[in-house]
Enzyme design. Structure first.
Site, PDB file in Angstrom:
ATOM      1  N   ARG A 119       5.331 -13.138   9.447  1.00 50.89           N
ATOM      2  CA  ARG A 119       5.977 -11.844   9.287  1.00 50.89           C
ATOM      3  C   ARG A 119       7.414 -11.901   9.750  1.00 50.89           C
ATOM      4  NH1 ARG A 119       3.569  -6.596   9.076  1.00 50.89           N
ATOM      5  NH2 ARG A 119       1.520  -7.035   8.330  1.00 50.89           N
ATOM      6  N   LYS A 167       4.215   0.806   9.275  1.00 47.30           N
ATOM      7  CA  LYS A 167       4.342   2.098   8.597  1.00 47.30           C
ATOM      8  C   LYS A 167       3.716   3.211   9.421  1.00 47.30           C
ATOM      9  CE  LYS A 167       3.247   0.066   4.646  1.00 47.30           C
ATOM     10  NZ  LYS A 167       2.458  -0.076   3.453  1.00 47.30           N
ATOM     11  N   GLU A 205       0.870  -1.171   0.000  1.00 46.87           N
ATOM     12  CA  GLU A 205       0.000   0.000   0.000  1.00 46.87           C
ATOM     13  C   GLU A 205       0.916   1.234   0.000  1.00 46.87           C
ATOM     14  OE1 GLU A 205      -2.699   0.284   3.336  1.00 46.87           O
ATOM     15  OE2 GLU A 205      -3.556   2.142   2.575  1.00 46.87           O
TER      16      GLU A 205
HETATM   17  P1  ATP Z   1       2.629  -2.233   7.745  1.00 45.36           P
HETATM   18  O1  ATP Z   1       1.754  -2.586   8.886  1.00 45.36           O
HETATM   19  O2  ATP Z   1       4.063  -2.177   8.085  1.00 45.36           O
HETATM   20  O3  ATP Z   1       2.142  -1.062   6.994  1.00 45.36           O
HETATM   21  P2  ATP Z   1       1.391  -3.813   5.803  1.00 45.36           P
HETATM   22  O4  ATP Z   1       1.260  -5.289   5.761  1.00 45.36           O
HETATM   23  O5  ATP Z   1       0.182  -3.001   6.069  1.00 45.36           O
HETATM   24  O6  ATP Z   1       2.552  -3.491   6.784  1.00 45.36           O
HETATM   25  P3  ATP Z   1       1.587  -3.477   3.026  1.00 45.36           P
HETATM   26  O7  ATP Z   1       2.081  -2.325   2.251  1.00 45.36           O
HETATM   27  O8  ATP Z   1       0.147  -3.797   2.976  1.00 45.36           O
HETATM   28  O9  ATP Z   1       2.054  -3.272   4.503  1.00 45.36           O
HETATM   29  O10 ATP Z   1       2.437  -4.772   2.723  1.00 45.36           O
HETATM   30  C1  ATP Z   1       2.834  -5.214   1.449  1.00 45.36           C
HETATM   31  C2  ATP Z   1       3.229  -6.647   1.551  1.00 45.36           C
HETATM   32  O11 ATP Z   1       4.321  -6.788   2.448  1.00 45.36           O
HETATM   33  C3  ATP Z   1       2.098  -7.481   2.102  1.00 45.36           C
HETATM   34  O12 ATP Z   1       1.996  -8.637   1.309  1.00 45.36           O
HETATM   35  C4  ATP Z   1       2.519  -7.794   3.501  1.00 45.36           C
HETATM   36  O13 ATP Z   1       2.023  -9.027   3.930  1.00 45.36           O
HETATM   37  C5  ATP Z   1       4.045  -7.785   3.386  1.00 45.36           C
HETATM   38  N1  ATP Z   1       4.663  -7.460   4.663  1.00 45.36           N
HETATM   39  C6  ATP Z   1       4.462  -6.365   5.413  1.00 45.36           C
HETATM   40  N2  ATP Z   1       5.165  -6.416   6.551  1.00 45.36           N
HETATM   41  C7  ATP Z   1       5.843  -7.596   6.515  1.00 45.36           C
HETATM   42  C8  ATP Z   1       6.749  -8.237   7.401  1.00 45.36           C
HETATM   43  N3  ATP Z   1       7.098  -7.686   8.549  1.00 45.36           N
HETATM   44  N4  ATP Z   1       7.261  -9.422   7.024  1.00 45.36           N
HETATM   45  C9  ATP Z   1       6.910  -9.992   5.862  1.00 45.36           C
HETATM   46  N5  ATP Z   1       6.067  -9.436   4.984  1.00 45.36           N
HETATM   47  C10 ATP Z   1       5.537  -8.252   5.303  1.00 45.36           C
HETATM   48 MG    MG Z   2      -1.374  -2.272   5.215  1.00 43.98          MG
END
Ligand code: ATP
Ligand code: MG
Length: 558
Positions: free
Chosen positions: A261, A271, A36
């Site tokens: 994760r 983020k 995102e």
């Molecule tokens: P955040 O909470 O840090 O914003 P998010 O999952 O909301 O993380 P996205 O931009 O939606 O962030 O994530 C893009 C991809 O990265 C998704 O497929 C998510 O599952 C993966 N991802 C995010 N954080 C991790 C992590 N700590 N380890 C492995 N994959 C991750």
């Molecule tokens: Mg997200």
């Protein structure tokens, strides 16, 4: 593209892919990385990137970069650009660049399809009532009074939602699944909500936006993704993912597979929190070298290779774990040990005068750029009668096992010769300001007498030729291993006030000054350092300590 020199490491997802290729279920693997664009990528995202791109590349498949841009309030084109930059820097190139917003029309049409088949309805309860009727983990939910609206009425309302006739929150479109399902995600989840805000790519076209779950699986299907890899918190969403794909007219049904994760200690990795740290000024920006962002790690001096190796060695599994920061630091230390040219720098200088060295003479010594790798060539290190050494490498009254310089003692100057201290000069407060030594000309590196051994070797820089530099020493951003563990406190209470120490008057070999932002070095006996972009346009070089030579936290046992 497979830019990894070491053999692949097996894991359960890779095994599924191998099976699917062998059984003929798929003949080409297609994965996607779906961030995102609401912030910069962090080291956790790198795990997902390495996994998605790595597995497709290994088996001759492709990977799309897809921006999951369904929430226009938080997203921006700047973040999207930064994400693309980071993915490329990590060493990966996507096949197609896509956005969930590319599919808004298609997603809308599929929603209309659901409505026509009695599988979605417009709910006009307010948010409060909707929450109350959802039930709990132990109690079923109750049906909305609007659940049995006719398809005609639903179609009409949904179209008017789209046309902007209603305000945010007045109606939502919900999938009509099962309010008594044991899985809360299946209790008629919302698939569209009204949001009368412009979108950074579609402008004012839409007054309704799809929910993540609806957009995600369908985007996967439209792109022909074979394996949709996501983190464990989506495990409970998988029935919904499958339900959506079973109830729309599509041939493609990707397999969602969840993995744990990646987590690191001594930092935070969402983020939203990283954004707070930036906006509240706890760090300089998203690329502050203390941040766990890709941009921060890059600026700090981490190589893409070290991050790829780190995740490869960490493996991919279903079990949650927290990796010690020291493991990440070791990954860059190992990479730097191989790649970083050696130079000498003195962070806390005290002057040494070589009293038997001619007053007006100076010379340039050839020193290897890397002691184990002759291919890296050599550099010229200037030497004169006066040199700087590290204040900590001299002690007037040392303890027994101190093998560096002391009154009457000998030490080898790295890349040069042995010196012996015969005098010290102090200021009025008793602080040592000059150390007088004689050098032994027969002990020069490269000469027969060079084999003469003394216990200690220290680094140094010529006073005449050395160049002043600013050195930024970083420590962990938080001073507890899990800043989120204490629910009664805010994670910001655990920020480490000593996470940045600036040394304004370090002295470096002139070779360092020729470097450009991003270049890295080993300061012999001190650590690995990279030139900071702030150096540009200033008179002196600014260097970030990437990592010390040894793990000083390991023995602190914090
Ligand atoms: P955040 O909470 O840090 O914003 P998010 O999952 O909301 O993380 P996205 O931009 O939606 O962030 O994530 C893009 C991809 O990265 C998704 O497929 C998510 O599952 C993966 N991802 C995010 N954080 C991790 C992590 N700590 N380890 C492995 N994959 C991750
Ligand atoms: Mg997200």
């Amino acid at each position: 593209m497979n830019n990894d020199p070491t053999p692949p490491v097996s894991n359960f997802i890779r095994n599924i892919v191998i099976q699917d290729l062998e059984s003929g279920k798929h003949n080409k693997i297609v994965t996607r990385f779906p961030p995102e664009p609401n912030g910069h990528l962090h080291i956790g995202h790198a795990k997902s990137i390495c996994l998605n791109f790595g597995i497709a590349a290994e088996f001759g498949g492709t990977t799309n970069l897809r921006f999951d841009d369904t929430n226009p309030l938080k997203e921006s084109e700047d973040f999207a650009q930064a994400i693309m930059n980071d993915v490329r820097w990590l060493g990966f190139e996507w096949d197609k660049l896509r956005h969930a917003s590319d599919y808004f029309q298609q997603l809308y049409e599929y929603a209309v399809h659901l409505i026509k088949h009695g599988k979605a309805y417009v709910d006009s309860q307010d948010a409060e009532a909707m929450r109350a009727s959802r039930g709990t983990l132990t109690e079923p939910g109750t049906n909305s009074p609007f659940r049995d609206r006719s398809a005609e009425e639903n179609l009409d309302l949904f179209e008017r939602m789209k046309n902007g006739e209603f305000e945010d929150g007045q109606h939502v479109l919900r999938a009509r699944i099962d309010m008594a399902s044991a899985n809360m995600n299946m209790r008629d989840p919302a698939i569209y909500r009204i949001r009368k805000v412009p979108h950074h790519r579609t402008g004012d076209t839409w007054n309704i936006y799809p929910m993540y779950d609806w957009a995600h699986g369908i985007s996967d299907a439209i792109e022909g993704i074979t394996h949709s890899l996501c983190t464990l918190e989506f495990e409970d969403h998988r029935p919904l993912y499958d339900w959506f794909l079973e109830n729309i007219p599509t041939e493609c049904h990707p397999q969602q597979i969840e993995f744990a994760r990646g987590n690191l200690d001594f930092t935070v990795m969402s983020k939203r929190k990283l954004r707070e740290l930036v906006e509240e000024g706890h760090v300089s920006d998203w690329d502050d070298p203390r941040m766990p962002t890709i941009a921060g790690l890059r600026r700090r001096g981490y190589t893409a290779q070290s991050i790829r190796t780190f995740w490869k060695e960490a493996g991919v599994a279903k079990a949650e774990s927290i990796i010690p920061m020291g493991v990440l630091e070791n990954a860059v230390r190992n990479d730097m040990n191989e790649k970083a040219p050696r130079v000498m720098a003195v962070l806390d200088p005290v002057k040494v005068v070589l009293t038997n060295y001619p007053e007006d003479k100076s010379e340039w010594l050839e020193a290897p750029s890397h002691p184990q790798n002759p291919d890296m060539g050599s550099r010229s290190v200037p030497l004169g009668r006066e040199i700087w050494i590290e204040r900590g490498d001299f002690m007037e009254e040392p303890p027994r096992k101190f093998f560096r310089l002391r009154p009457g003692g000998e030490v080898r100057l790295r890349n040069a010769f042995i010196i012996k201290c015969h005098d010290i000069i102090k200021d009025a407060e008793g602080k040592v300001v000059e150390i007088h030594c004689e050098f032994d000309p027969d002990s020069r590196s490269g000469l027969p007498g060079a084999s003469r051994k003394v216990k200690g070797t220290i680094h140094w820089v010529s006073v005449e030729h050395g160049v002043k530099a600013e050195v930024r020493l970083y420590d962990r951003l938080f001073n507890v291993s899990n800043p989120l563990a204490d629910k009664d406190k805010d994670y910001r209470d655990f920020l480490n006030p000593e996470s940045l120490q600036v040394i304004n008057e370090a002295i470096v070999e002139p070779a360092v000054n020729d470097g450009k932002p991003g270049d890295y070095f080993q300061f012999e006996r001190v650590g690995y350092f990279a030139i900071d972009p702030d150096s540009e346009g200033t008179k002196h070089t600014i260097l970030n300590r990437t990592v010390s030579l040894r793990d000083s936290w390991a023995k602190l046992n914090r």
